[in-house]
Design a protein around this motif. Structure first.
Motif, PDB file in Angstrom:
ATOM      1  N   THR A   1     -13.967  -5.114   0.769  1.00  0.00           N
ATOM      2  CA  THR A   1     -13.788  -6.508   0.355  1.00  0.00           C
ATOM      3  C   THR A   1     -12.923  -6.629  -0.897  1.00  0.00           C
ATOM      4  N   GLY A   2     -12.326  -5.511  -1.350  1.00  0.00           N
ATOM      5  CA  GLY A   2     -11.624  -5.541  -2.631  1.00  0.00           C
ATOM      6  C   GLY A   2     -10.143  -5.293  -2.565  1.00  0.00           C
ATOM      7  N   GLY A   3      -9.516  -5.563  -1.453  1.00  0.00           N
ATOM      8  CA  GLY A   3      -8.111  -5.200  -1.306  1.00  0.00           C
ATOM      9  C   GLY A   3      -7.141  -6.094  -2.041  1.00  0.00           C
ATOM     10  N   PHE A   4      -7.404  -7.410  -2.065  1.00  0.00           N
ATOM     11  CA  PHE A   4      -6.416  -8.327  -2.624  1.00  0.00           C
ATOM     12  C   PHE A   4      -6.147  -8.029  -4.103  1.00  0.00           C
ATOM     13  N   LYS A   5      -7.210  -7.818  -4.865  1.00  0.00           N
ATOM     14  CA  LYS A   5      -7.047  -7.606  -6.312  1.00  0.00           C
ATOM     15  C   LYS A   5      -6.220  -6.366  -6.622  1.00  0.00           C
ATOM     16  N   ALA A   6      -6.173  -5.443  -5.685  1.00  0.00           N
ATOM     17  CA  ALA A   6      -5.462  -4.183  -5.914  1.00  0.00           C
ATOM     18  C   ALA A   6      -4.023  -4.226  -5.434  1.00  0.00           C
ATOM     19  N   THR A   7      -3.558  -5.354  -4.930  1.00  0.00           N
ATOM     20  CA  THR A   7      -2.266  -5.395  -4.232  1.00  0.00           C
ATOM     21  C   THR A   7      -1.115  -4.737  -5.007  1.00  0.00           C
ATOM     22  N   PRO A   8      -0.783  -5.188  -6.227  1.00  0.00           N
ATOM     23  CA  PRO A   8       0.363  -4.548  -6.891  1.00  0.00           C
ATOM     24  C   PRO A   8       0.089  -3.101  -7.279  1.00  0.00           C
ATOM     25  N   GLY A   9      -1.121  -2.797  -7.732  1.00  0.00           N
ATOM     26  CA  GLY A   9      -1.436  -1.425  -8.139  1.00  0.00           C
ATOM     27  C   GLY A   9      -1.426  -0.472  -6.968  1.00  0.00           C
ATOM     28  N   SER A  10      -1.972  -0.921  -5.846  1.00  0.00           N
ATOM     29  CA  SER A  10      -1.974  -0.114  -4.633  1.00  0.00           C
ATOM     30  C   SER A  10      -0.551   0.203  -4.197  1.00  0.00           C
ATOM     31  N   GLY A  11       0.296  -0.845  -4.161  1.00  0.00           N
ATOM     32  CA  GLY A  11       1.681  -0.638  -3.752  1.00  0.00           C
ATOM     33  C   GLY A  11       2.428   0.266  -4.713  1.00  0.00           C
ATOM     34  N   HIS A  12       2.143   0.117  -6.003  1.00  0.00           N
ATOM     35  CA  HIS A  12       2.833   0.897  -7.030  1.00  0.00           C
ATOM     36  C   HIS A  12       2.550   2.386  -6.884  1.00  0.00           C
ATOM     37  N   VAL A  13       1.270   2.757  -6.773  1.00  0.00           N
ATOM     38  CA  VAL A  13       0.935   4.194  -6.715  1.00  0.00           C
ATOM     39  C   VAL A  13       1.213   4.769  -5.320  1.00  0.00           C
ATOM     40  N   PHE A  14       1.107   3.941  -4.275  1.00  0.00           N
ATOM     41  CA  PHE A  14       1.386   4.446  -2.928  1.00  0.00           C
ATOM     42  C   PHE A  14       2.883   4.682  -2.765  1.00  0.00           C
ATOM     43  N   ALA A  15       3.700   3.805  -3.338  1.00  0.00           N
ATOM     44  CA  ALA A  15       5.148   4.006  -3.284  1.00  0.00           C
ATOM     45  C   ALA A  15       5.537   5.310  -3.977  1.00  0.00           C
ATOM     46  N   ALA A  16       4.935   5.556  -5.138  1.00  0.00           N
ATOM     47  CA  ALA A  16       5.233   6.805  -5.861  1.00  0.00           C
ATOM     48  C   ALA A  16       4.824   8.016  -5.022  1.00  0.00           C
ATOM     49  N   SER A  17       3.709   7.904  -4.320  1.00  0.00           N
ATOM     50  CA  SER A  17       3.230   9.017  -3.494  1.00  0.00           C
ATOM     51  C   SER A  17       4.175   9.278  -2.326  1.00  0.00           C
ATOM     52  N   LEU A  18       4.646   8.204  -1.682  1.00  0.00           N
ATOM     53  CA  LEU A  18       5.574   8.370  -0.562  1.00  0.00           C
ATOM     54  C   LEU A  18       6.913   8.926  -1.045  1.00  0.00           C
ATOM     55  N   ALA A  19       7.347   8.474  -2.221  1.00  0.00           N
ATOM     56  CA  ALA A  19       8.652   8.917  -2.736  1.00  0.00           C
ATOM     57  C   ALA A  19       8.647  10.393  -3.081  1.00  0.00           C
TER      58      ALA A  19
END
Length: 416
Positions: A366-384
């Motif tokens: 139930t906590g996905g929305f609040k994490a939107t920018p942080g999730s994208g930020h660290v996941f992008a770094a992981s994929l890169a």
């Protein structure tokens, strides 16, 4: 991309707002991309945006089976906070909160982030002990948090019932002043527009039907618009991650449940913060339009129907009326259900998989929305980089084998 500004607004007013630039392109899929992001919700779009902005990887495709803003991004209650108990979760959500603070300026798009504060109520002695423990833990992690009394709660929210005659009297609350809400669909549109401007291809109505895997390495996907190749694929398909993983021969430790929410008829401004109660099991805020935005826990059964049950609706509204008798005659305008993936320890999965090049970002409950920018930020770094970002590393799927779980059930807004 045209930058939005007050001058631009005035200029377009002269032409009756008929000449605004399209917010994002509608490109034809290429045969090959450096990175494919499966899922065009907030997390997926944020991942694509930060890949392009922070890592210079612009040959990126976001594959969305429906349309932007049609999934969980617009099926939530828009709450943003970071007052989690354990260090790992606190770092992740507070990293996100830091990004929320400057997100509108960063994207040049008003995501209507409003730091109106979030309080979590306590109704029993054990609730208050849990709240005090979490507040102390928050402070050790540099997160603003305090314990407030019923008198202070009444001062912040005059319409709440803090009397002792209530069935579940309010004994106190935790209070995070810097938390708040944001406009959910604006978040999706803002990330989409900014990612598109950096060269990312956003492919709507493009459904992944399978993965191309050879010798343990992913090298593309099958879609309803043909095959698309890439050796790096990040799956961010909230609610359907188990289904997508199965296409790659993976089984994730997830359950998918409907999570329901409601909005009322518009009211004059009466509630200028977010109130949550895990005990009576409901949470509420008021949107800038005046709607009461109400949510509670997940349906107990597994399912993918975006409707949910009347039982949960009734239970949710009982909780709201317990806290706010003044709302007992307010009419609800609409109700919806989003599908959430939940993990046994109430924390997400941000992880590589046994298939080289294939990553998953899921299980936010139930906590996905609040994490939107942080999730994208660290996941992008992981994929890169091909390795998990330090903030994301503790959320590896391996924790279900090693036992290094991060149990955040106590800090979830409501039980799940």
């Amino acid at each position: 991309m045209q930058r939005y500004s007050g001058f631009g607004l005035a200029k377009h007013a002269l032409s009756h707002h008929e000449n605004w630039q399209r917010q994002w392109r509608n490109p034809t899929p290429k045969k090959q991309y450096d990175v494919i992001v499966v899922g065009g919700g907030g997390h997926g779009l944020a991942t694509a945006y930060y890949l392009a902005k922070n890592h210079g990887i612009t040959n990126v495709a976001v594959l969305e089976k429906g349309w932007l803003g049609g999934g969980n991004t617009a099926r939530n209650t828009t709450i943003v906070r970071s007052n989690y108990l354990w260090d790992e979760a606190a770092r992740l959500y507070d990293h996100s909160l830091d990004l929320w603070k400057g997100l509108s300026q960063d994207l040049n798009y008003n995501v209507m982030f409003s730091q109106r504060g979030v309080m979590n109520l306590g109704h029993t002695l054990q609730d208050m002990r849990d709240i005090q423990r979490r507040v102390h833990a928050n402070r050790l992690n540099g997160i603003d948090s305090e314990v407030i009394s019923p008198e202070q709660i009444k001062e912040i929210v005059p319409i709440i019932d803090t009397s002792k005659r209530a069935r579940y009297p309010i004994l106190g609350a935790s209070w995070q002043k810097t938390a708040g809400v944001a406009r959910h669909d604006a978040v999706a549109w803002g990330f989409a527009r900014a990612a598109d401007a950096l060269g990312v291809d956003i492919l709507q109505n493009t459904e992944v039907t399978g993965f191309k895997i050879r010798d343990g390495q992913v090298y593309g996907v099958h879609t309803n618009r043909g095959d698309i190749e890439s050796k790096t694929i990040g799956c961010v398909t909230a609610g359907n991650s188990g289904v997508v993983a199965k296409m790659a021969g993976l089984t994730l430790p997830l359950e998918s449940h409907p999570l329901q929410a409601l909005v009322s008829e518009p009211l004059k401004p009466v509630l200028d913060t977010v109130v949550m109660s895990n005990h009576v099991h409901g949470y509420i805020s008021q949107s800038d339009k005046g709607d009461l935005v109400i949510g509670a826990g997940i349906n107990g059964y597994l399912g993918y129907g975006q409707r949910g049950s009347y039982t949960t609706v009734e239970h949710t509204l009982q909780a709201i009326v317990e806290m706010f008798p003044i709302f007992s005659r307010v009419r609800m305008n609409r109700q919806w259900g989003g599908i959430v993936d939940t993990c046994a320890d109430a924390c997400p999965i941000l992880s590589k998989t046994k298939v080289k090049g294939l990553f998953f970002n899921c299980g936010w409950g139930t906590g996905g929305f609040k994490a939107t920018p942080g999730s994208g930020h660290v996941f992008a770094a992981s994929l890169a980089k091909g390795e998990m970002h330090p903030i994301a590393a503790p959320f590896s799927i391996d924790r279900f084998n090693t036992g290094a779980l991060i149990d955040e059930h106590g800090a979830a807004g409501v039980a799940h």
